[in-house]
Scaffold this active site. Structure first.
Site, PDB file in Angstrom:
ATOM      1  N   LYS A 144      64.850  -5.620  92.791  1.00  0.00           N
ATOM      2  CA  LYS A 144      66.154  -5.009  92.484  1.00  0.00           C
ATOM      3  C   LYS A 144      66.905  -5.800  91.414  1.00  0.00           C
ATOM      4  O   LYS A 144      66.509  -6.934  91.072  1.00  0.00           O
ATOM      5  CB  LYS A 144      66.955  -4.908  93.781  1.00  0.00           C
ATOM      6  N   TYR A 151      67.378   7.133  96.576  1.00  0.00           N
ATOM      7  CA  TYR A 151      68.029   6.791  97.851  1.00  0.00           C
ATOM      8  C   TYR A 151      68.746   8.007  98.453  1.00  0.00           C
ATOM      9  O   TYR A 151      69.699   7.835  99.223  1.00  0.00           O
ATOM     10  CB  TYR A 151      68.993   5.619  97.651  1.00  0.00           C
ATOM     11  N   ASN A 169      69.939  -7.096  97.785  1.00  0.00           N
ATOM     12  CA  ASN A 169      68.996  -7.783  98.689  1.00  0.00           C
ATOM     13  C   ASN A 169      67.589  -7.936  98.101  1.00  0.00           C
ATOM     14  O   ASN A 169      66.598  -7.943  98.826  1.00  0.00           O
ATOM     15  CB  ASN A 169      68.989  -7.120 100.066  1.00  0.00           C
ATOM     16  N   HIS A 179      63.043  -3.816  97.501  1.00  0.00           N
ATOM     17  CA  HIS A 179      62.861  -2.622  98.332  1.00  0.00           C
ATOM     18  C   HIS A 179      61.430  -2.623  98.846  1.00  0.00           C
ATOM     19  O   HIS A 179      60.516  -3.064  98.145  1.00  0.00           O
ATOM     20  CB  HIS A 179      63.080  -1.359  97.490  1.00  0.00           C
ATOM     21  N   GLU A 227      57.482   7.680  96.710  1.00  0.00           N
ATOM     22  CA  GLU A 227      58.158   6.693  95.853  1.00  0.00           C
ATOM     23  C   GLU A 227      57.232   6.224  94.720  1.00  0.00           C
ATOM     24  O   GLU A 227      57.683   6.039  93.586  1.00  0.00           O
ATOM     25  CB  GLU A 227      58.624   5.514  96.705  1.00  0.00           C
TER      26      GLU A 227
END
Ligand code: ATP
Ligand code: MG
Length: 139
Positions: free
Chosen positions: A11, A51, A114, A117, A128
Site C-alpha cells: 500500500k 474495496y 497498514n 493487502h 483481484e
C-alpha cells in the site's frame, strides 16, 4: 505442481516509506513465488471498485483517499495454502494487534495505512488478480 495463489498490494505507506524491497524479501523468505508484479497509482474509481465490499463502512472514504494517495505495488503470489499463509504472514488489520514479526507489525503505520493487502479467499484472489493482470502477465 503449482501451488495456490493469493493477491497482494503493497500500500502507499509501504511504498512511500521505502519498504518495497524489505517486504518482498519477507514474502520470498516465507516461501511465496512471485507470479506477477507491477507498480501503479490507483484512480479513485479503481480504488473504489477494489474495496467495493466496504462501501457502506464509515472508513470507506478515508480508505479510497489513502489508497489513491501514492503508488502501490500489486502482485500475485504462489505457495501451498497461499491465502491463509499470507494472512498469517501479514498479521492483523490493526498493526497494534498484529503478531510480532508479521509484515504489518514491522512496517504498518496505522489501521488504515497498514502496509499490505492480502486476499481473503481463493475466489477473491482470482477476482483481484484479474483486476491488475492479464493471462500474459502471470508467470
Ligand atoms: P485488506 O483487505 O487490505 O487485506 P483486511 O482484510 O485485514 O485488509 P478489511 O476488513 O478487509 O481488512 O479492511 C480493508 C482495509 O480497510 C484495511 O486493510 C484498512 O486499510 C481499512 N480499514 C479497515 N478497518 C478500518 C478502520 N476501522 N478504520 C480505518 N481503516 C480501516
Ligand atoms: Mg480484506
Amino acid at each position: 505442481m503449482s501451488g495456490n495463489r493469493t493477491f497482494t498490494m503493497l500500500k502507499p505507506d509501504a511504498v512511500e516509506n521505502g519498504h518495497i524491497g524489505a517486504i518482498l524479501a519477507k514474502i520470498n523468505e516465507a516461501g511465496f513465488r512471485i507470479v506477477s508484479l507491477q507498480m501503479q497509482q490507483l484512480s479513485r474509481h479503481e480504488a473504489g471498485l477494489f474495496y467495493a465490499v466496504h462501501k457502506e463502512r464509515s472508513f470507506y472514504g478515508e480508505l479510497v483517499d489513502y489508497m489513491t494517495s501514492g503508488p502501490i505495488v500489486a502482485a500475485i503470489l504462489e505457495k501451498d495454502n497461499a491465502v491463509e499463509d499470507f494472512r498469517t504472514l501479514i498479521g492483523a488489520t490493526d498493526p497494534t494487534q498484529a503478531a510480532e514479526g508479521t509484515i504489518r507489525r514491522l512496517f504498518a503505520t496505522s489501521i488504515s495505512a497498514n502496509a499490505v493487502h492480502g486476499s481473503d479467499s481463493n475466489e477473491n484472489t482470482a477476482i483481484e488478480g484479474a483486476f491488475f493482470f492479464g493471462a500474459k502477465e502471470q508467470f
